[in-house]
Design a protein around this motif. Structure first.
Motif, PDB file in Angstrom:
ATOM      1  N   ARG A 281       1.819   1.843  -3.397  1.00  0.00           N
ATOM      2  CA  ARG A 281       0.738   2.548  -4.035  1.00  0.00           C
ATOM      3  C   ARG A 281       0.823   3.998  -4.056  1.00  0.00           C
ATOM      4  O   ARG A 281       0.619   4.870  -4.834  1.00  0.00           O
ATOM      5  N   ASP A 282       0.884   4.067  -2.597  1.00  0.00           N
ATOM      6  CA  ASP A 282       0.800   5.896  -2.358  1.00  0.00           C
ATOM      7  C   ASP A 282       1.898   6.662  -2.582  1.00  0.00           C
ATOM      8  O   ASP A 282       1.977   7.634  -3.109  1.00  0.00           O
ATOM      9  N   ASP A 283       3.251   6.061  -2.424  1.00  0.00           N
ATOM     10  CA  ASP A 283       4.351   6.562  -2.459  1.00  0.00           C
ATOM     11  C   ASP A 283       5.736   5.789  -2.793  1.00  0.00           C
ATOM     12  O   ASP A 283       6.325   5.505  -1.690  1.00  0.00           O
TER      13      ASP A 283
ATOM     14  N   ARG B  41       0.830  -1.139   0.051  1.00  0.00           N
ATOM     15  CA  ARG B  41      -0.247  -0.011  -0.139  1.00  0.00           C
ATOM     16  C   ARG B  41       0.797   1.303  -0.205  1.00  0.00           C
ATOM     17  O   ARG B  41       0.344   2.357  -0.466  1.00  0.00           O
ATOM     18  N   GLY B  42       1.915   1.169   0.680  1.00  0.00           N
ATOM     19  CA  GLY B  42       2.975   2.284   0.834  1.00  0.00           C
ATOM     20  C   GLY B  42       3.314   2.578  -0.813  1.00  0.00           C
ATOM     21  O   GLY B  42       3.513   3.531  -1.246  1.00  0.00           O
TER      22      GLY B  42
ATOM     23  N   ARG C 298       9.164   6.879  -1.516  1.00  0.00           N
ATOM     24  CA  ARG C 298       9.334   6.921  -0.022  1.00  0.00           C
ATOM     25  C   ARG C 298       9.679   5.498   0.464  1.00  0.00           C
ATOM     26  O   ARG C 298      10.360   5.318   1.343  1.00  0.00           O
ATOM     27  N   VAL C 299       8.933   4.478  -0.172  1.00  0.00           N
ATOM     28  CA  VAL C 299       9.298   3.032   0.343  1.00  0.00           C
ATOM     29  C   VAL C 299      10.700   2.888  -0.150  1.00  0.00           C
ATOM     30  O   VAL C 299      11.150   1.983   0.606  1.00  0.00           O
ATOM     31  N   ARG C 300      10.961   3.107  -1.172  1.00  0.00           N
ATOM     32  CA  ARG C 300      12.278   2.833  -1.767  1.00  0.00           C
ATOM     33  C   ARG C 300      13.429   3.452  -0.768  1.00  0.00           C
ATOM     34  O   ARG C 300      14.333   2.740  -0.415  1.00  0.00           O
TER      35      ARG C 300
END
Lengths: 407, 252, 660
Positions: free
Chosen positions: A249-251, A246-247, A254-256
Motif C-alpha cells: 500500500r505504502d510503496d 501494508r508495504g 520497494r516491496v518488489r
C-alpha cells in the motif's frame, strides 16, 4: 487460534465480545425468543447490517490494508446473492409446483419445465437456462457462491495486476467491471430474469419456521460469519503477510525490490476479499428477500468505500463501525422515522435531504478526519490509557450514539 | 582488487543501451563485477548511474544488450524485479525508502531472507532464530534500541541505517548501494565505510557515490560513467589522472 | 373530378390482382386492335356482350372500345365501376347514376345528360371480377399516356404499389411516346421491375434482375424478396420443385420439426403429446393403478410409456407411436425448402441480385454507422474534455464531473423558462452554463480538492460525496421527472443523404461544438500564458512555483475551466437527451473510459479515446442491434482487455515524465 494471537490483538476479543452481546440482546428482545420489543423487520435490518459489516471488512482488507481502491466488491456481493438466490428460488418454486400438481406424479422433466415457466414467465421465457443446471442442489450453489465470484476476481485481478494498473486507473477499471456485470445481468438473455432479479428469497425451502424465527437464525448466521471474517482478517493482517500488504500500500516498488511478488499478493487479497464479499452477499439477500442487478451498480461499491472511509481505513473495527453506523443511520433517515425539521420558510424532509447530508458529511470526514470514526476511538483510548496505543474499543452502541449526537 | 572477470564473475553487463523519448540515458555500457569485490561507480549528474541500477534490478528494460548473473549466467532481462531480488541482488535507494507506518522490527522482518510467496508468508510465524537474526542486524546498524519504534519516527540518518539493515537482512550476493553516505555525520560515514569494506570480503558490493572523499576511503576499483557509458575504470588515482575524467568533472 | 376518376381506375385495378395474369396476351394485343369505328357504333354492336360479359369473349370488345378514341376511357371506367346500364326497351347503353327511385342517364360517347329513366326500364350491367380486370388493364393504357404528367406519375405510383402482369404490356407500350425524361426513366425502371415479376421468358427476367446491379432501392428489394421466399415441406421421395435447400433432420432441422412437417403433409399421424399422455393416464387411474402400474411410478417417463401402451392395448386410449417409430418415419422421408418461384434460373439470379444489394446496403449502413459513431464520439469527447483537463492535467479524479454536466443542462432548462425564444435561449444558456459550472468548479477546488492534491484516491471519494449531494439537491429542486430542454427549430430534422444514410442536424451541431472546443483547448493550452503555466505546473509544480507561477491559482483556473466545459457539454447533451438529476451518471463512466483509453494528459488522446469508444459502441450495436445493454457490456469488456495491452492509453506519455 493460538493464545499469542489474541493477546497480541486484544481488539479481536473486544470485537467478539461486543458482537456476542449484541446478538444475544437482539435475540432476547426479538419476537421469536423474547418479548418482541424489536420487530422482525428490525431484526432483519440488523442482520443485513452485519452482512454489510462483513463486506466492509473485505473492503478494508483490499483498500485500507493493500491500497487497492476496488469499486467492484459489491459486484461480488451481488454475485454471491445471485448464486444462493438461484437455489432459494428454484427450490421454492419446485415446492409450489409440486404442491399445485395434484395426485398424478410428475416426471423430472415436467417438474423442471414447470419451474422454468414459473420463474421465467415474467421475462417471456419458459426454459431454464444452462446456468440453472445445478440450481436444485444446495451444495453446488453454495460452492458457486465461493467459486463464481472467486474466479471472476481471480481472472479480472490477474489481468489488471499483471499489466500493473494501479491507483485511480485500477479503481476506474474495477468500476467498469461492475458496470459491465450489472448491465449484463440487466439483460433478459443473461438467464437471471433481467431487471426483475430474483425474488421471494426470504422463504427458506424445507424450513418450517416462520419469519420471526428464521430472521433471528439469519442474524446468528450473519454474526457468526462476521466473527469468522473478522478473526480471519485479523489473523491475516497481524502477521508478516499484513506487513507485506501494508508495504505494498505504502510503496509497491520497494516491496518488489525486497523480492516479494507484489502481483501475487494483490491477487490473493483481491480474490480472498471477493470471496468474503460473496459470502456476505449470500447471507444478505435471503434476509432482503429480493435481488436485482440495480444492487450491483457501481455506485453501491462506492458507498462501500464511503463506509470504510467514514469508519476509518486500515483498521478492521473501523470498517465495521463505518458500515454499521452509516447503514443504520441511513435506514433511520430514509425510513422516514426522523421528524421533519421546520425552518419556518422551508421544512426539511429528511427523506429528501439525507443524501445531501451524507454526501457533505463524507466530504467533511475525508477532509478533516482521514482516520474516520475509529480515530475517535484512538482518542478515547489514548485518554484512558496512553500506553496501549491503538487498542480499540470496538463498535459498541454507546459510541455510535455519541457519533449521532455529534452529527 | 584484481579479482576481475573469469569464473568468479557474478554480474556481467554487456553492451546495454536505453533511451527515453530520444534521450540516450545508457549508451553501450558494459560492466562486470566479481563474487567478492567492492566497486565504486562515480559520475556527474545524468551520467546514467541510477538508470544503470534500474536496469540491473529489473525496473527498466534496456533496448539492447544483456545482463547475465551468477555461475549459471542466468539472463536477468527475462525476470521481473521481485525475481531478480530473490536471485540475490539487493538495492538501497538514494532516498531512504522504508515502510514508515511499520515498526523497525517489522521492516527488518519483512526483509529477512525467507520464502516470499504469498501462501508461505501467510503461515509464516517468526521463530526464535528469526528474532535473533533481526536483533543481530539491528545491532550491526545501531538500531537495537529503536526496534519497537515506528520507522517514520526515525531520523534521516537512522532511516539510512535501517535501509542498510534491511539490505543486510536480505542476505544478497550483490549489494547495489546508492549514495549511502548522504545525510550522515562524519562518524556515521566512517562506520558505513567500514561496514561496506567488511561486506565486500564475501559479497559483491557496488557503491554509487558523489562524494570523492568517501570513495577514496573505500579504497577500491572505480568505474567512471559519463553520458551513459564507461569513461574510465581503475584505481581512484588512476582515473583521477585521466584527462577525460578531469575534463568531465572540472572542465565546465 | 378528373383526379377522382384516376383513383377509381386504380382502385379497380387493385381489386382484381392475380387472376388477371392469364389475360395478358389479350391486353398485349391492344396496340394491334382493329381500326376504330367510333365508340357509339361499337357499343351499339356489342350491347348484349357488354350487358352479359364473359371473360372468354369480351376481350376483343374491350380492345375495340379502348381503341375507339373520345369517351372510351370514361366509358371503361364507368363499366368497371358498375355504373353502366342497358335500356331494356332498345338495348341502348348509358352511363347511369341512381337518383332516388330513378336513374340519371348520360351519353356514353359524349358524356352529355340523357334524361332520367325509372329503375324498371334500366338493366344494370354487373361485370364479374375477371372482366373488371380486363377493363382495368385497358384503362392503364389511358392513364399512362394521359397528357397531364402528374396523372401519369400517379398512375406509375399506383402500379408501383401494386403491380400486376396485365400492367406490363401497356406500360411497355407507353414508354416510346413518353416525353418527360424523368417520367420516362421511372417508367423504364418500373418496366424492369414488372418484368422481373411477370416476364414470360426466364431470360428476360434474369436480364432485368441483372440490369439493376447493386441498386439499393426498396422497390427492387421488395420485388426480389418474394422471388426467393421458400416453403419448407416434407417429401416421400426426392424433393420436388425448385429446391432452395435440402434439409437433413438432426443437422438442419430438429427431428421434432421434421415430424411436424410430415404431419403437415399428411404423411404421418399427429403425435400424441407428452402432456396428452399425462392427461390420459391421469384419467385412467384405477385403485391407485394406471395401466397395471402403481401411480407412484408415474414420475418415470418409461413407466408412463409402458402404462400408456397397456391402456392403448386395452383400447381405452388411442394408439401412440413410440419414439422409435416416429424416428423411423422421420428418417424415411426427405425435407427441403422449396422456392415459391418455379424457375431455378430466376431464383438463382434473384439470390445473386439480393446478395449484391445487401452488400451495397451494408456499405451504406457502414457509412451511416460512421456518422452515428462520429456523433456519439463527439458527445463523449464533449463530456470528457473537461475531465481530461481535471484528470489528465491535474491528476484529480472528479466524480462530480457528471453532476456539472447535469448542472449545465438544468441551466439551459431554467433559461428557457425565462427566454421563450429557443435560439436566443440556447445562445444565452451556453455562456451562462459555463459561468455557473466554472463557479461551482472553482468553489469545489477551493473548498475541497486543494486539500487533497497529494491523495488522489481520497479526491475520488470526496468528489463522490459532492456528487451524491448534488444529485439529491437537483432532485429536491427540479423533481425526479425529466425536464425539457428544447432545441431551436432550425436544429430539428435531419440531413438526408439517401434511404439509409442520414444524420440529424442537432448531432451535426454537437460535432461542430466538439471541434470548436478542441480548437479552443488547443489555443488556450498552446497559445496563451494560462496554457503555458498550466503545462508548467503539470510537469513540475515545484519548479513552476520557483519561477513565479502560482500553482494554486493555476489549479483553480484549470479546474474551473474543466468544469465550465462540462456545463456547456451539459447544455448540448440536454438538447437531445432527457434532463434528469441522474443524466450525468450516464456519461461519467464513459467519460473516464474515454480519458483512460485515450491516454491521460493528451487532448488528442481524449479525441482518439472518444472516437474509439464511440465507434466501438456503434459497431457492437450494429452487430447485435436489438441489444444496447449487451453492446455496452461488450464495450467495457473490450476496454478492460485493451488496458491490458496499452495500460497508458492510445497516446501514452513515455519515459520518466509519465511518472507513476
Amino acid at each position: 487460534m493460538k493464545p499469542g494471537f489474541l493477546s497480541k490483538n486484544p481488539s479481536v476479543l473486544w470485537f467478539l465480545a461486543i458482537l456476542a452481546c449484541f446478538t444475544l440482546v437482539i435475540t432476547l428482545l426479538s419476537h421469536a425468543y423474547g418479548p418482541g420489543v424489536i420487530s422482525t423487520s428490525m431484526v432483519k435490518t440488523l442482520g443485513k447490517t452485519l452482512c454489510l459489516c462483513l463486506i466492509a471488512i473485505a473492503m478494508d482488507l483490499v483498500w485500507g490494508y493493500t491500497g487497492i481502491l476496488s469499486l467492484g466488491h459489491f459486484a461480488f456481493f451481488g454475485l454471491g446473492g445471485y448464486m444462493i438466490g438461484m437455489w432459494l428460488m428454484y427450490e421454492r418454486t419446485r415446492d409450489i409446483v409440486l404442491a399445485s400438481a395434484g395426485d398424478f406424479p410428475m416426471t423430472q422433466q415436467e417438474v423442471r419445465d414447470a419451474i422454468g415457466t414459473q420463474i421465467f414467465g415474467v421475462v417471456g421465457g419458459s426454459d431454464l437456462p444452462a446456468i440453472w443446471t445445478f440450481a436444485g442442489s444446495l451444495p453446488m450453489q453454495l460452492l458457486f457462491v465461493v467459486l463464481v465470484p472467486g474466479l471472476l476476481a481471480l481472472i479480472f485481478g490477474w489481468l489488471a495486476f499483471r499489466s500493473r494498473v494501479t491507483g485511480v486507473y485500477l479503481s476506474i477499471l474495477t468500476q467498469a467491471m461492475t458496470l459491465a456485470l450489472s448491465l449484463y445481468l440487466f439483460q433478459n438473455e443473461s438467464g437471471l430474469r433481467g431487471n426483475n432479479g430474483l425474488s421471494g428469497l426470504q422463504n427458506i425451502p424445507g424450513l418450517a419456521a416462520d419469519q420471526d424465527h428464521s430472521s433471528v437464525w439469519f442474524l446468528w448466521a450473519s454474526a457468526f460469519a462476521l466473527a469468522l471474517g473478522y478473526v480471519l482478517s485479523a489473523a491475516i493482517v497481524s502477521g508478516k503477510f499484513g506487513s507485506v500488504i501494508r508495504g505494498i500500500r505504502d510503496d509497491e516498488a520497494r516491496v518488489r525490490f525486497l523480492g516479494y511478488p507484489v502481483e501475487g499478493y494483490k491477487l490473493f487479497v483481491f480474490t480472498l476479499t471477493a470471496v468474503i464479499a460473496a459470502i456476505a452477499g449470500a447471507l444478505y439477500y435471503p434476509q432482503a428477500g429480493i435481488i436485482n442487478p440495480g444492487e450491483m451498480a457501481p455506485i453501491a461499491s462506492i458507498y462501500l468505500a464511503v463506509w470504510v472511509a467514514i469508519g476509518g481505513r486500515g483498521r478492521l473495527y473501523g470498517a465495521v463501525m463505518g458500515a454499521f453506523f452509516v447503514s443504520i443511520v441511513s435506514s433511520w433517515f430514509t425510513g422516514g422515522r426522523v421528524p421533519d425539521l421546520p425552518l419556518g420558510f422551508y421544512t426539511v424532509k429528511w427523506v429528501d435531504w439525507w443524501q445531501v447530508l451524507l454526501g457533505l458529511s463524507f466530504v467533511l470526514v475525508t477532509l478533516l478526519a482521514p482516520k474516520g470514526l475509529s480515530g475517535l476511538v484512538d482518542l478515547l483510548a489514548h485518554i484512558r490509557s496512553p500506553r496501549r496505543g491503538g487498542t480499540p474499543m470496538g463498535p459498541d452502541q454507546g459510541s455510535l450514539q455519541q457519533e449521532e449526537a455529534r452529527e | 582488487m584484481s579479482t576481475g572477470a573469469g569464473a568468479a564473475t557474478l554480474l556481467e553487463v554487456s553492451g546495454i543501451s536505453v533511451s527515453f523519448d530520444g534521450f540516450k540515458a545508457i549508451n553501450n555500457l558494459s560492466f562486470s563485477i566479481g563474487r567478492a569485490e567492492l566497486r565504486a561507480v562515480i559520475g556527474p549528474n545524468g551520467a546514467g548511474k541510477t538508470t544503470f541500477m534500474d536496469i540491473v534490478t529489473g525496473k527498466t528494460r534496456p533496448d539492447e544488450g544483456s545482463v547475465l548473473w551468477g555461475p549459471m549466467s542466468t539472463n536477468l532481462l527475462k525476470r521481473n524485479e521481485a525475481q531478480i531480488a530473490r536471485a540475490g541482488i539487493g538495492r538501497k535507494f538514494q532516498k531512504p525508502t522504508v515502510f514508515e507506518d511499520q515498526s523497525v522490527t517489522d521492516n527488518l522482518m519483512m526483509a529477512l531472507k525467507a520464502h516470499r510467496a504469498p501462501w508461505r508468508v501467510l503461515f509464516w510465524r517468526a521463530g526464535a532464530r528469526d528474532a535473533a537474526r533481526v536483533r543481530e542486524v539491528a545491532e550491526q546498524v545501531g538500531l537495537a534500541e529503536q526496534l519497537p519504534r515506528k520507522a517514520g519516527e526515525l531520523s534521516h540518518g537512522q532511516k539510512q541505517w535501517l535501509e542498510i539493515g534491511m539490505l543486510l537482512a536480505q542476505e544478497p550476493q550483490l549489494l547495489l548501494v546508492d549514495e549511502p553516505a548522504a545525510g550522515m555525520t562524519l562518524a556515521e560515514r566512517e562506520q558505513t565505510t567500514a561496514l561496506l569494506v567488511a561486506l565486500a570480503r564475501d559479497h559483491a558490493v557496488v557503491v554509487v557515490e558523489h562524494d570523492m572523499e568517501f570513495v577514496r576511503r573505500l579504497d577500491c576499483k572505480v568505474t567512471v560513467l559519463h553520458e551513459g557509458s564507461v569513461l574510465a575504470e581503475g584505481s581512484l588515482d588512476h582515473v583521477t589522472a585521466d584527462k577525460r575524467v578531469i575534463e568531465v568533472y572540472l572542465g565546465r | 373530378m378528373h383526379k377522382l376518376f384516376i383513383w377509381l381506375a386504380i382502385a379497380v385495378m387493385l381489386a382484381c390482382p392475380v387472376r388477371a395474369q392469364d389475360t395478358s396476351p389479350q391486353s398485349g394485343s391492344v396496340t394491334s386492335a382493329p381500326a376504330p369505328t367510333g365508340l357509339g357504333a361499337i357499343l351499339a354492336d356489342n350491347a348484349q356482350k357488354i350487358a352479359r360479359p364473359s371473360r372468354m369473349t369480351i376481350g376483343p370488345v374491350i380492345d375495340e372500345i379502348a381503341a375507339s378514341g373520345p369517351g372510351a376511357s370514361r366509358f371503361l371506367q364507368a363499366w368497371a365501376d358498375k355504373r353502366v346500364g342497358l335500356r331494356e326497351s332498345d338495348d341502348a347503353v348509358f352511363i347511369i347514376k341512381r337518383v332516388g327511385q330513378d336513374y340519371a342517364l348520360s351519353d356514353p360517347v359524349t358524356g352529355e345528360d340523357a334524361g332520367t329513366a325509372p329503375r324498371s326500364e334500366i338493366k344494370e350491367v354487373k361485370p364479374n371480377s375477371g372482366v373488371r380486370a380486363l377493363i382495368g388493364a385497358a384503362l392503364v393504357k389511358f392513364l399512362l399516356s394521359d397528357p397531364d404528367p402528374s396523372k401519369r406519375r400517379e398512375a406509375l405510383q399506383a402500379i408501383e404499389r401494386d403491380g400486376e402482369a396485365s400492367h406490363l404490356a401497356p406500360l411497355r407500350a407507353s414508354i416510346p411516346d413518353e416525353t418527360d425524361p424523368k417520367i420516362k426513366a421511372e417508367k423504364q425502371r418500373l418496366e424492369r421491375l414488372l418484368t422481373i415479376r411477370f416476364g414470360k421468358e426466364s431470360a428476360e427476367r434474369i436480364a432485368a434482375i441483372e440490369s439493376f446491379g447493386s441498386d439499393t432501392g426498396l422497390d427492387l428489394r421488395g420485388t426480389l424478396n418474394p422471388l426467393v421466399a421458400t416453403r419448407r415441406s416434407a417429401f416421400a421421395g426426392a424433393p420436388e420443385g425448385n429446391v432452395a435447400d435440402e434439409l437433413k433432420p438432426g443437422r438442419d432441422i430438429s427431428d421434432a420439426e421434421a415430424y411436424a412437417l410430415l404431419v403437415e403433409a399428411k404423411m404421418a399421424p399427429a403425435r400424441i403429446s407428452a402432456s396428452e399422455v399425462q392427461r390420459a393416464l391421469a384419467a385412467h387411474v384405477v385403485n391407485g393403478q394406471v395401466g397395471g402400474l402403481p401411480l407412484s411410478e408415474m414420475s418415470d417417463p418409461k413407466a408412463r410409456e409402458q402404462a400408456y401402451a397397456a391402456l392403448a392395448k386395452a383400447g381405452e386410449v388411442p394408439q401412440r407411436l413410440t419414439d422409435a417409430e416416429a424416428q423411423k418415419l422421420v428418417e424415411a422421408h426427405s425435407y427441403a425448402d422449396i422456392y415459391a418461384e418455379p424457375d431455378p434460373d430466376v431464383t438463382a439470379a434473384a439470390e445473386a441480385g439480393l446478395t449484391r444489394v445487401s452488400r451495397q446496403v451494408s456499405l451504406m449502413q457502414g457509412a451511416d454507422l460512421g456518422l452515428d459513431a462520429l456523433s456519439l464520439a463527439s458527445i463523449y469527447f464533449l463530456a470528457a474534455i473537461g475531465l481530461a483537463i481535471t484528470f489528465g492535467v491535474m491528476r484529480v479524479i472528479n466524480m462530480a464531473h457528471g453532476e456539472f454536466i447535469t448542472m449545465g443542462a438544468y441551466t439551459g432548462y431554467v433559461v428557457q423558462l425565462f427566454v421563450p425564444d429557443k435560439t436566443l435561449s440556447v445562445l444565452v444558456a451556453l455562456p451562462l452554463a459555463f459561468a455557473i459550472t466554472f463557479g461551482a468548479g472553482v468553489a469545489m477546488e477551493r473548498l475541497v480538492i486543494r486539500y487533497l492534491y497529494k491523495r488522489p484516491l481520497e479526491t475520488l471519494l470526496a468528489s463522490f460525496g459532492i456528487s451524491i449531494a448534488l444529485q439529491q439537491l437537483f432532485k429536491n429542486i427540479f423533481g425526479t421527472q425529466a425536464r425539457p430542454l428544447t432545441s431551436p427549430p432550425w436544429l430539428e430534422g435531419a440531413l438526408q443523404f439517401n434511404d439509409i444514410v442520414s444524420i440529424s442536424y442537432i448531432r451535426i451541431a454537437i460535432f461542430v461544438l466538439a471541434l470548436v472546443f478542441l480548437a479552443l483547448y488547443l489555443w488556450v493550452m498552446r497559445r496563451t500564458r494560462l496554457g503555458l503555466e498550466v503545462r508548467a505546473v503539470t510537469q513540475n509544480p515545484s519548479m513552476a512555483a520557483s519561477m513565479g507561477i502560482n500553482p494554486d491559482r493555476i489549479n483553480m483556473l484549470a479546474f474551473g475551466f474543466g468544469s465550465g466545459i462540462a456545463g456547456i457539454a451539459g447544455v448540448a447533451i440536454g438538447l437531445f437527451a432527457k434532463v434528469t438529476s441522474e443524466m450525468g451518471q450516464d456519461y461519467i463512466v464513459q467519460s473516464f473510459m474515454t480519458v483512460v483509453v485515450g491516454g491521460v494528459g493528451s487532448i488528442f488522446g481524449t479525441l482518439a479515446g472518444a472516437t474509439l469508444i464511440g465507434g466501438l459502441q456503434k459497431s457492437i450495436e450494429w452487430l447485435n442491434p436489438s441489444n444496447t445493454l449487451a453492446a455496452q457490456t461488450y464495450m467495457i469488456l473490450f476496454i478492460i482487455i485493451f488496458i491490458q495491452f496499452r495500460p497508458r492509453g492510445i497516446i501514452a506519455l513515455k519515459g520518466r515524465a509519465a511518472g507513476d
